[in-house]
Design an enzyme around this catalytic site. Structure first.
Site, PDB file in Angstrom:
ATOM      1  N   GLU A  83      -7.476   7.807  20.490  1.00  5.58           N
ATOM      2  CA  GLU A  83      -8.928   7.690  20.357  1.00  5.58           C
ATOM      3  C   GLU A  83      -9.455   6.804  21.469  1.00  5.58           C
ATOM      4  O   GLU A  83     -10.629   6.429  21.469  1.00  5.58           O
ATOM      5  CB  GLU A  83      -9.329   7.175  18.981  1.00  5.58           C
ATOM      6  CG  GLU A  83      -8.739   5.849  18.595  1.00  5.58           C
ATOM      7  CD  GLU A  83      -9.244   5.371  17.237  1.00  5.58           C
ATOM      8  OE1 GLU A  83     -10.463   5.165  17.102  1.00  5.58           O
ATOM      9  OE2 GLU A  83      -8.421   5.213  16.333  1.00  5.58           O
ATOM     10  N   CYS A 115      -7.601   7.207  14.028  1.00  4.35           N
ATOM     11  CA  CYS A 115      -6.172   6.858  13.931  1.00  4.35           C
ATOM     12  C   CYS A 115      -5.303   8.007  13.438  1.00  4.35           C
ATOM     13  O   CYS A 115      -4.082   7.923  13.469  1.00  4.35           O
ATOM     14  CB  CYS A 115      -5.981   5.663  13.004  1.00  4.35           C
ATOM     15  SG  CYS A 115      -6.774   4.186  13.625  1.00  4.35           S
ATOM     16  N   HIS A 243      -0.677   3.690   6.999  1.00  9.67           N
ATOM     17  CA  HIS A 243      -1.436   3.320   8.190  1.00  9.67           C
ATOM     18  C   HIS A 243      -1.744   1.825   8.062  1.00  9.67           C
ATOM     19  O   HIS A 243      -2.233   1.383   7.020  1.00  9.67           O
ATOM     20  CB  HIS A 243      -2.717   4.154   8.267  1.00  9.67           C
ATOM     21  CG  HIS A 243      -3.679   3.664   9.305  1.00  9.67           C
ATOM     22  ND1 HIS A 243      -3.350   3.611  10.630  1.00  9.67           N
ATOM     23  CD2 HIS A 243      -4.942   3.168   9.194  1.00  9.67           C
ATOM     24  CE1 HIS A 243      -4.381   3.119  11.307  1.00  9.67           C
ATOM     25  NE2 HIS A 243      -5.351   2.834  10.461  1.00  9.67           N
TER      26      HIS A 243
HETATM   27  P1  HMG Z   1     -13.922 -10.392   7.248  1.00  5.96           P
HETATM   28  O1  HMG Z   1     -15.179 -10.092   6.519  1.00  5.96           O
HETATM   29  O2  HMG Z   1     -14.023 -11.355   8.368  1.00  5.96           O
HETATM   30  O3  HMG Z   1     -12.804 -10.961   6.295  1.00  5.96           O
HETATM   31  O4  HMG Z   1     -13.333  -9.025   7.806  1.00  5.96           O
HETATM   32  P2  HMG Z   1     -12.836 -11.209   4.717  1.00  5.96           P
HETATM   33  O5  HMG Z   1     -13.822 -12.250   4.398  1.00  5.96           O
HETATM   34  O6  HMG Z   1     -12.936  -9.870   3.983  1.00  5.96           O
HETATM   35  O7  HMG Z   1     -11.374 -11.825   4.556  1.00  5.96           O
HETATM   36  C1  HMG Z   1     -10.245 -11.033   4.808  1.00  5.96           C
HETATM   37  C2  HMG Z   1      -9.157 -11.484   3.818  1.00  5.96           C
HETATM   38  O8  HMG Z   1      -8.769 -12.812   4.159  1.00  5.96           O
HETATM   39  C3  HMG Z   1      -9.631 -11.542   2.373  1.00  5.96           C
HETATM   40  O9  HMG Z   1      -8.537 -11.131   1.582  1.00  5.96           O
HETATM   41  C4  HMG Z   1      -9.902 -13.019   2.151  1.00  5.96           C
HETATM   42  O10 HMG Z   1      -9.802 -13.425   0.801  1.00  5.96           O
HETATM   43  C5  HMG Z   1      -8.819 -13.633   2.995  1.00  5.96           C
HETATM   44  P3  HMG Z   1      -8.708  -9.883   0.568  1.00  5.96           P
HETATM   45  O11 HMG Z   1      -9.817 -10.227  -0.344  1.00  5.96           O
HETATM   46  O12 HMG Z   1      -9.067  -8.691   1.430  1.00  5.96           O
HETATM   47  O13 HMG Z   1      -7.386  -9.751  -0.077  1.00  5.96           O
HETATM   48  N1  HMG Z   1      -9.111 -15.008   3.443  1.00  5.96           N
HETATM   49  C6  HMG Z   1      -8.185 -15.991   3.490  1.00  5.96           C
HETATM   50  N2  HMG Z   1      -6.878 -16.008   3.158  1.00  5.96           N
HETATM   51  C7  HMG Z   1      -6.213 -17.198   3.313  1.00  5.96           C
HETATM   52  N3  HMG Z   1      -6.788 -18.318   3.792  1.00  5.96           N
HETATM   53  C8  HMG Z   1      -8.097 -18.332   4.144  1.00  5.96           C
HETATM   54  C9  HMG Z   1      -8.849 -17.126   4.003  1.00  5.96           C
HETATM   55  N4  HMG Z   1     -10.139 -16.794   4.261  1.00  5.96           N
HETATM   56  C10 HMG Z   1     -10.291 -15.484   3.912  1.00  5.96           C
HETATM   57  N5  HMG Z   1      -8.652 -19.449   4.621  1.00  5.96           N
HETATM   58  C11 HMG Z   1     -12.230  -6.927   7.982  1.00  5.96           C
HETATM   59  C12 HMG Z   1     -12.156  -8.348   7.411  1.00  5.96           C
HETATM   60  C13 HMG Z   1     -10.916  -6.208   7.693  1.00  5.96           C
HETATM   61  C14 HMG Z   1     -13.371  -6.153   7.294  1.00  5.96           C
HETATM   62  C15 HMG Z   1     -12.476  -7.028   9.520  1.00  5.96           C
HETATM   63  O14 HMG Z   1     -11.388  -7.652  10.147  1.00  5.96           O
HETATM   64  C16 HMG Z   1     -12.726  -5.684  10.179  1.00  5.96           C
HETATM   65  O15 HMG Z   1     -13.857  -5.189  10.172  1.00  5.96           O
HETATM   66  N6  HMG Z   1     -11.660  -5.055  10.798  1.00  5.96           N
HETATM   67  C17 HMG Z   1     -11.792  -3.767  11.434  1.00  5.96           C
HETATM   68  C18 HMG Z   1     -11.892  -2.645  10.419  1.00  5.96           C
HETATM   69  C19 HMG Z   1     -10.564  -2.323   9.761  1.00  5.96           C
HETATM   70  O16 HMG Z   1      -9.490  -2.665  10.230  1.00  5.96           O
HETATM   71  N7  HMG Z   1     -10.630  -1.558   8.648  1.00  5.96           N
HETATM   72  C20 HMG Z   1      -9.440  -1.132   7.917  1.00  5.96           C
HETATM   73  C21 HMG Z   1      -9.637   0.160   7.161  1.00  5.96           C
HETATM   74  S1  HMG Z   1     -10.232   1.457   8.228  1.00  5.96           S
HETATM   75  C22 HMG Z   1      -8.828   1.913   9.155  1.00  5.96           C
HETATM   76  O17 HMG Z   1      -7.735   1.563   8.820  1.00  5.96           O
HETATM   77  C23 HMG Z   1      -9.069   2.742  10.379  1.00  5.96           C
HETATM   78  C24 HMG Z   1      -8.855   2.019  11.700  1.00  5.96           C
HETATM   79  O18 HMG Z   1      -7.491   1.864  11.965  1.00  5.96           O
HETATM   80  C25 HMG Z   1      -9.577   2.742  12.862  1.00  5.96           C
HETATM   81  C26 HMG Z   1      -9.416   4.232  13.060  1.00  5.96           C
HETATM   82  O19 HMG Z   1      -9.036   5.014  12.198  1.00  5.96           O
HETATM   83  O20 HMG Z   1      -9.769   4.617  14.166  1.00  5.96           O
HETATM   84  C27 HMG Z   1      -9.451   0.633  11.669  1.00  5.96           C
END
Ligand code: HMG
Length: 395
Positions: A83, A115, A243
C-alpha cells in the site's frame, strides 16, 4: 491424489535503522509504558532514503530464494502486495523481476487492499497453483511497506517498515494451506486511508480497532460456513497468527476469537497459541501487508518443532476494509528448514537511531521520489539510488 500447496520459504528484510519507543515516548512526553505495555511494541523500524518499498522487497525476495535454495528459473508468478507503492502505473513487481533475474515467462503484478494486499497475493498464488496454471512452477509473493503516520499523531508509535517474501508451491516445506477453505468479510469503511496527495496515512484510530474486530467476527462466521459446506473436520488449532498493527491489537483479536469459539481461558490460550507470533512484530512495528506473515515467521522461528504436523490459523485484515480467516498445517520437517532460513538474522545488523535522526529521516522524505541524486545506496545491497530522467534507479 491432491497435492498440498503452501509456503515453502519465507524471509524478511528490515531497514538498517530503528527507533526505540522509549526514545519516542521521552520526546513526546508520554509514559513509555503506554507504548511498551499499552500497545505492546518496543521498537519500530525506520526506512532511510535508499530503503524504499522496492529495495526492501528485493532484499527479502533475494533472501527467500537463496536461503530457501529455490530455483529462480522455476518461478512463474511474481506478485507484490503493497500500500506504499512508488509509482501509480509501474508495479513494484516489475523492478523485482529484473533485480532478481526472474524468467521472462513469468506473470508479474501488484496487489492493493491496505494491509490485506499481501494476503491477496498469497491466495492468488495458491489458486494459480491449484488451477493447474503453474505447471509445476512456484510463485514468489512479496509484501513490502513503509508505514507512516503524521509526526506527533496517535498513530506515530504504530509505524514500521519492512518486507516479507514467501515462496508458494506444491509440496511446501513449511506450511500447507487449505485451498478454498477461507472466510472473507468486506465492508466500505473509512478507518485508515491515504489520499493520493499524502505520504502519511490518515487514521480514525479507535474506529479502526472496532472495524478490525467486526471484520474478524464476519470472517470467522464465513469461515465456519465454508468448513460446513466443504465438510472440513473440526480439528484443534495449535497456534493463531493475526494481523499485527501493534501487539495489543492481536491480544484484542484473540479475546474476540475466544468469545466467538466459546473458549474461556483467554490468557492461557494467548500465551500458548499467540505470544510467539508477536516476538518479531514487537521489534519491527507495523509492516502493513507483511504483518500477518511476519507474525507467522515469528511463530515458526520460535515454535516450529512443537507444531510440526499441527494446524494453525491465520487472520489477515486490511483497512477500508477486507479480511480473511483460513487455516494451514505446519509440515513435518519444517523446523529443520526454518533453522536454515535464519529468519530473524536481518534484525541483528540494525542500528538504534537517535530521536533527532528519526525526525530528520521523516522530514526529508517529502521530496524523496523526485530527487535526482543517485548517491544514497549502501555498498553491495539492493538499494534505491535516486531518480534519473524521471526514472527510478536501483543497484
Ligand atoms: P491512543 O488513543 O493514543 O491510545 O491510540 P489509547 O489511549 O487508546 O491507549 C492505547 C492502550 O494503551 C490502551 O490499552 C491504554 O489503556 C493503554 P487498551 O485499552 O487498548 O487495552 N495505556 C497504557 N498502558 C500502560 N501504561 C500507560 C498507558 N497509557 C495508556 N501509562 C491507537 C491508540 C491504536 C488508536 C493509535 O496508535 C492509532 O491510531 N494507530 C494507528 C491505527 C491502528 O493501528 N489501528 C489498528 C487496527 S486497523 C489495522 O490493523 C489496519 C492497519 O494495519 C492499516 C492497513 O490495513 O492499511 C493499521
Amino acid at each position: 491424489m491432491t497435492r498440498s500447496i503452501g509456503i515453502d520459504s519465507i524471509a524478511l528484510a528490515v531497514p538498517e535503522g530503528f527507533l526505540d519507543l522509549r526514545d519516542l515516548a521521552a520526546a513526546r512526553n508520554v509514559d513509555p509504558a503506554k507504548y511498551t505495555e499499552g500497545l505492546a511494541v518496543d521498537e519500530m523500524a525506520v526506512a532511510a532514503r535508499h530503503e524504499d518499498t522496492v529495495a526492501l522487497a528485493a532484499r527479502a525476495a533475494q533472501r527467500a530464494l537463496v536461503r530457501g535454495d529455490v530455483d529462480r528459473a522455476r518461478i512463474g508468478l511474481c506478485v507484490v502486495g503493497t500500500e506504499t507503492a512508488v509509482d501509480h502505473s509501474k508495479p513494484v513487481a516489475a523492478w523485482l523481476h529484473r533485480l532478481l533475474e526472474l524468467p521472462d515467462a513469468c506473470r508479474t503484478f501488484e496487489t492493493k487492499h491496505a494491509c490485506f494486499g499481501g494476503t491477496a497475493g498469497v491466495l492468488a498464488a495458491v489458486d494459480w497453483i491449484a488451477s493447474g496454471s503453474a505447471r509445476g512452477r512456484a510463485a514468489l509473493v512479496v509484501c513490502s511497506d513503509i508505514a507512516r503516520y503524521p509526526l506527533g499523531s496517535a498513530g506515530e508509535p504504530t509505524q514500521g517498515a519492512g518486507a516479507v517474501a514467501l515462496v508458494i508451491r506444491e509440496d511446501p516445506r513449511l506450511v500447507a494451506l487449505e485451498p478454498g477453505v477461507t472466510g472473507s468479510f468486506s465492508r466500505d469503511v473509512d478507518d485508515i486511508w491515504r489520499p493520493l496527495w499524502s505520504r502519511d496515512a490518515l487514521v480514525d484510530g479507535h474506529v479502526s480497532v472496532t472495524c478490525y474486530l467486526d471484520a474478524l467476527a464476519g470472517a470467522h462466521a464465513s469461515w465456519r460456513e465454508a468448513c460446513r459446506e466443504l465438510s472440513v473436520k473440526d480439528e484443534p488449532v495449535a497456534r493463531r497468527c493475526y494481523h499485527v498493527p501493534y501487539g495489543k491489537m492481536a491480544r484484542k483479536a484473540h479475546a474476540k476469537l475466544c468469545a466467538l469459539e466459546g473458549i474461556h481461558d483467554v490468557d492461557g490460550t494467548f500465551a500458548r497459541e499467540v505470544a510467539s507470533s508477536l516476538r518479531l512484530p514487537r521489534r519491527v512495528g507495523n509492516v502493513y501487508t507483511g504483518s500477518l506473515w511476519l507474525s507467522l515467521a515469528s511463530m515458526l522461528e520460535t515454535d516450529a518443532s512443537d507444531v510440526e504436523g499441527r494446524r494453525i490459523s491465520l487472520f489477515s485484515y486490511g483497512s477500508g476494509c477486507t479480511s480473511e480467516l483460513f487455516c494451514g498445517r505446519v509440515v513435518q520437517g519444517a523446523a529443520r528448514h526454518v533453522a536454515s532460513l535464519a529468519i530473524s538474522e536481518p534484525l541483528a545488523h540494525r542500528r538504534r537511531l537517535t530521536f533527532a535522526e528519526y525526525e530528520n529521516i521523516r522530514r526529508a522524505d517529502g521530496d524523496i521520489d523526485a530527487t535526482a541524486d543517485a548517491s544514497g545506496g549502501a555498498a553491495g545491497a539492493l538499494a534505491f539510488l535516486g531518480v534519473e530522467r524521471g526514472r527510478r534507479v536501483y543497484g
